[in-house]
Scaffold this motif. Structure first.
Motif, PDB file in Angstrom:
ATOM      1  N   LEU A 212     -33.875   6.936 -25.053  1.00  0.00           N
ATOM      2  CA  LEU A 212     -32.858   6.836 -23.997  1.00  0.00           C
ATOM      3  C   LEU A 212     -32.910   5.449 -23.361  1.00  0.00           C
ATOM      4  O   LEU A 212     -33.981   4.884 -23.163  1.00  0.00           O
ATOM      5  N   GLY A 213     -31.736   4.911 -23.041  1.00  0.00           N
ATOM      6  CA  GLY A 213     -31.675   3.627 -22.347  1.00  0.00           C
ATOM      7  C   GLY A 213     -31.611   3.850 -20.844  1.00  0.00           C
ATOM      8  O   GLY A 213     -31.507   4.988 -20.369  1.00  0.00           O
ATOM      9  N   SER A 214     -31.685   2.766 -20.090  1.00  0.00           N
ATOM     10  CA  SER A 214     -31.540   2.898 -18.629  1.00  0.00           C
ATOM     11  C   SER A 214     -30.983   1.595 -18.065  1.00  0.00           C
ATOM     12  O   SER A 214     -31.066   0.545 -18.704  1.00  0.00           O
ATOM     13  N   CYS A 215     -30.399   1.678 -16.885  1.00  0.00           N
ATOM     14  CA  CYS A 215     -29.940   0.474 -16.186  1.00  0.00           C
ATOM     15  C   CYS A 215     -29.999   0.766 -14.691  1.00  0.00           C
ATOM     16  O   CYS A 215     -30.171   1.922 -14.289  1.00  0.00           O
ATOM     17  N   GLU A 216     -29.898  -0.283 -13.883  1.00  0.00           N
ATOM     18  CA  GLU A 216     -30.003  -0.075 -12.426  1.00  0.00           C
ATOM     19  C   GLU A 216     -28.740   0.592 -11.874  1.00  0.00           C
ATOM     20  O   GLU A 216     -28.811   1.534 -11.107  1.00  0.00           O
ATOM     21  N   VAL A 217     -27.596   0.063 -12.277  1.00  0.00           N
ATOM     22  CA  VAL A 217     -26.336   0.598 -11.730  1.00  0.00           C
ATOM     23  C   VAL A 217     -25.318   0.779 -12.845  1.00  0.00           C
ATOM     24  O   VAL A 217     -25.106  -0.126 -13.664  1.00  0.00           O
ATOM     25  N   PHE A 218     -24.718   1.961 -12.897  1.00  0.00           N
ATOM     26  CA  PHE A 218     -23.546   2.163 -13.765  1.00  0.00           C
ATOM     27  C   PHE A 218     -22.370   2.470 -12.860  1.00  0.00           C
ATOM     28  O   PHE A 218     -22.483   3.260 -11.918  1.00  0.00           O
ATOM     29  N   GLU A 219     -21.236   1.836 -13.148  1.00  0.00           N
ATOM     30  CA  GLU A 219     -20.073   2.049 -12.286  1.00  0.00           C
ATOM     31  C   GLU A 219     -18.799   1.913 -13.109  1.00  0.00           C
ATOM     32  O   GLU A 219     -18.732   1.102 -14.038  1.00  0.00           O
ATOM     33  N   GLU A 220     -17.811   2.723 -12.770  1.00  0.00           N
ATOM     34  CA  GLU A 220     -16.492   2.526 -13.374  1.00  0.00           C
ATOM     35  C   GLU A 220     -15.613   1.861 -12.327  1.00  0.00           C
ATOM     36  O   GLU A 220     -15.419   2.398 -11.240  1.00  0.00           O
ATOM     37  N   LYS A 221     -15.125   0.649 -12.654  1.00  0.00           N
ATOM     38  CA  LYS A 221     -14.379  -0.130 -11.659  1.00  0.00           C
ATOM     39  C   LYS A 221     -12.988  -0.456 -12.175  1.00  0.00           C
ATOM     40  O   LYS A 221     -12.768  -0.559 -13.370  1.00  0.00           O
ATOM     41  N   GLN A 222     -12.099  -0.674 -11.222  1.00  0.00           N
ATOM     42  CA  GLN A 222     -10.739  -1.110 -11.579  1.00  0.00           C
ATOM     43  C   GLN A 222     -10.748  -2.628 -11.693  1.00  0.00           C
ATOM     44  O   GLN A 222     -11.145  -3.328 -10.766  1.00  0.00           O
ATOM     45  N   VAL A 223     -10.318  -3.152 -12.852  1.00  0.00           N
ATOM     46  CA  VAL A 223     -10.183  -4.603 -13.021  1.00  0.00           C
ATOM     47  C   VAL A 223      -8.748  -4.850 -13.479  1.00  0.00           C
ATOM     48  O   VAL A 223      -8.386  -4.520 -14.604  1.00  0.00           O
ATOM     49  N   GLY A 224      -7.931  -5.394 -12.589  1.00  0.00           N
ATOM     50  CA  GLY A 224      -6.506  -5.556 -12.913  1.00  0.00           C
ATOM     51  C   GLY A 224      -5.893  -4.182 -13.128  1.00  0.00           C
ATOM     52  O   GLY A 224      -6.062  -3.273 -12.325  1.00  0.00           O
ATOM     53  N   ASN A 225      -5.204  -4.014 -14.249  1.00  0.00           N
ATOM     54  CA  ASN A 225      -4.585  -2.716 -14.554  1.00  0.00           C
ATOM     55  C   ASN A 225      -5.500  -1.809 -15.364  1.00  0.00           C
ATOM     56  O   ASN A 225      -5.131  -0.714 -15.737  1.00  0.00           O
ATOM     57  N   GLU A 226      -6.689  -2.318 -15.687  1.00  0.00           N
ATOM     58  CA  GLU A 226      -7.593  -1.554 -16.551  1.00  0.00           C
ATOM     59  C   GLU A 226      -8.762  -0.984 -15.745  1.00  0.00           C
ATOM     60  O   GLU A 226      -9.122  -1.510 -14.696  1.00  0.00           O
ATOM     61  N   ARG A 227      -9.361   0.097 -16.307  1.00  0.00           N
ATOM     62  CA  ARG A 227     -10.613   0.600 -15.741  1.00  0.00           C
ATOM     63  C   ARG A 227     -11.732   0.155 -16.669  1.00  0.00           C
ATOM     64  O   ARG A 227     -11.614   0.243 -17.881  1.00  0.00           O
ATOM     65  N   PHE A 228     -12.807  -0.350 -16.069  1.00  0.00           N
ATOM     66  CA  PHE A 228     -13.922  -0.856 -16.868  1.00  0.00           C
ATOM     67  C   PHE A 228     -15.196  -0.080 -16.566  1.00  0.00           C
ATOM     68  O   PHE A 228     -15.485   0.233 -15.405  1.00  0.00           O
TER      69      PHE A 228
END
Length: 427
Positions: A212-228
């Protein structure tokens, strides 16, 4: 001799502190970007490029730096993710109920489909009792639920798969506060694996903590008209993503090409830490050195050395021509400066049309590139000069000759007929 001189003049940027190195590399990148479309924001992008290259560390595979293009906004809206960012993938119903932000989540990377699928690979089932059909349908449901259950038990909060994750799985994960994304591209999945320290699994059996991998923060953000989907603060930190913004698609494409140039320069400078002054300075210095040496030898060799020295002046001359300046004037200034003994670092200044200290202005070239260029050019010249005869195929030559003659006759005959006809009418 020329290569030996390059090695003598090369300056190492090794052994400096990280801050010093960063500022030197940023100036190097800014010089690369100054002639490009995004030259107006070169400081902003230069530091971004340096951070991205330093993030991937010793692993210099270029595909570890992702560049994502999002139309809209200004160039200044571009940003660097110290990890991985990719566009939201195709999603099914139930996706909205999944959490969109996690702190220190465990990440499971898969290369399997999590969809309810009926067996279709040449499967043939013969039933003697209609009641048995229900047990087959149940078995299919049990298989998918078993897979999903194992994913949940692994403790992962984010499940990514290269293949599809269906609506049943999406809803199942949403009910258990797990985020999932299917049909993630191969490149993005590999970068997530490199950044988070996870391994891509082809089965959900025996999923242990080590994969399993890990990271400090995962987030889904709006960038322009796209979701990232953005993974930042990754432990391996061996990847970075630049999200480029800009008005028109063509502009963003051009910005990407410019950044690619800057990334290559910074990578090369980090890997081979010896540099020489660019802008034609090193070429003029070797040229001067060889001319001086030519005077100390007798015989025909003097001509060879002199010609080699003269050939090196092509580079500053070409720079002047490209920039629209008088090459003869600039070359004379350069010759005079280099001959004085203190102008070893002086090259063409394409901004003013004069000469300038290339080293002080961070117009650098990696020494290894210069050495390879001189070696390759010399070998190519020797090869061409060693050709004493060329072999021609007489058949193809005669066929070409006949075709040309036929074409000429056709044109000539037509012309004569035309002229004769007009002559007759005049009489």
């Amino acid at each position: 001799m020329a290569i030996q001189r390059v090695k003598e003049l090369a300056v190492s940027i090794e052994g400096k502190s990280l801050e010093e190195k960063k500022s030197l590399l940023a100036k190097c990148a800014a010089t690369t970007l100054s002639s490009k479309l995004i030259g107006g924001e070169k400081e902003f992008f230069a530091s971004m490029v340096v951070d991205a290259v330093l993030a991937i560390g010793n692993d210099d595979r270029l595909n570890l730096i992702g560049i994502k293009k999002v139309p809209g906004g200004t160039m200044r809206d571009s940003f660097l993710v110290n990890g991985v960012a990719f566009k939201k993938t195709f999603s099914y119903a139930g996706f909205e109920q999944q959490p969109k932000k996690f702190l220190n989540p465990k990440i499971l990377l898969l290369n399997i489909e999590l969809e309810l699928k009926s067996e279709k690979e040449n499967a043939e089932i013969r039933l003697s009792d209609p009641l048995q059909y229900q047990s087959i349908v149940d078995a299919e449901w049990n298989i998918i639920y078993d897979k999903l259950d194992k994913c949940v038990k692994s403790g992962a909060k984010i499940v990514l798969s290269r293949l599809a994750i269906g609506d049943l799985a999406t809803q199942y994960f949403a009910d258990r506060d797990i985020f999932c994304a299917g049909r993630v591209t191969e490149e993005d999945l590999q970068r997530v694996a490199a950044a988070t320290g996870g391994m891509v699994q082809t089965s959900v059996n025996n999923v242990i903590d080590e994969v399993l991998g890990s990271c400090e923060v995962f987030e889904e953000k709006q960038v322009g008209n796209e979701r990232f989907n953005i993974f930042s603060g990754c432990p391996s930190g061996q990847t970075a993503t630049i999200v480029l913004r800009g008005g028109a698609d063509q502009f963003i494409e051009e910005a990407e090409r410019s950044l690619h140039d800057a990334i290559m320069i910074v990578r090369r400078a980090l890997k081979n830490s010896t540099v020489v002054p660019g802008g034609g300075a090193i070429d003029m210095e070797i040229s001067k050195y060889l001319r001086q040496h030519a005077r100390t030898i007798a015989g025909k060799s003097q001509f060879f050395v002199n010609s080699f020295a003269k050939a090196l002046e092509v580079i500053p001359r070409q720079l002047c021509d490209n920039a629209g300046f008088d090459a003869t004037d600039v070359l004379n200034k350069l010759r005079q400066k280099h001959a004085s003994g203190e102008g070893a670092n002086y090259g063409v200044d394409i901004n003013t049309g004069g000469i300038t200290d290339s080293f002080a202005n961070f117009v650098w070239e990696p020494a290894v590139v210069k050495i390879n260029a001189i070696n390759a050019a010399t070998e190519a010249s020797c090869l061409i000069l060693s050709v004493d005869e060329t072999v021609k195929n007489p058949k193809s030559e005669s066929a070409q000759g006949e075709a040309a003659a036929g074409a000429m006759a056709g044109r000539g005959g037509g012309a004569m007929r035309g002229r004769g006809g007009r002559g007759m009418r005049r009489r």
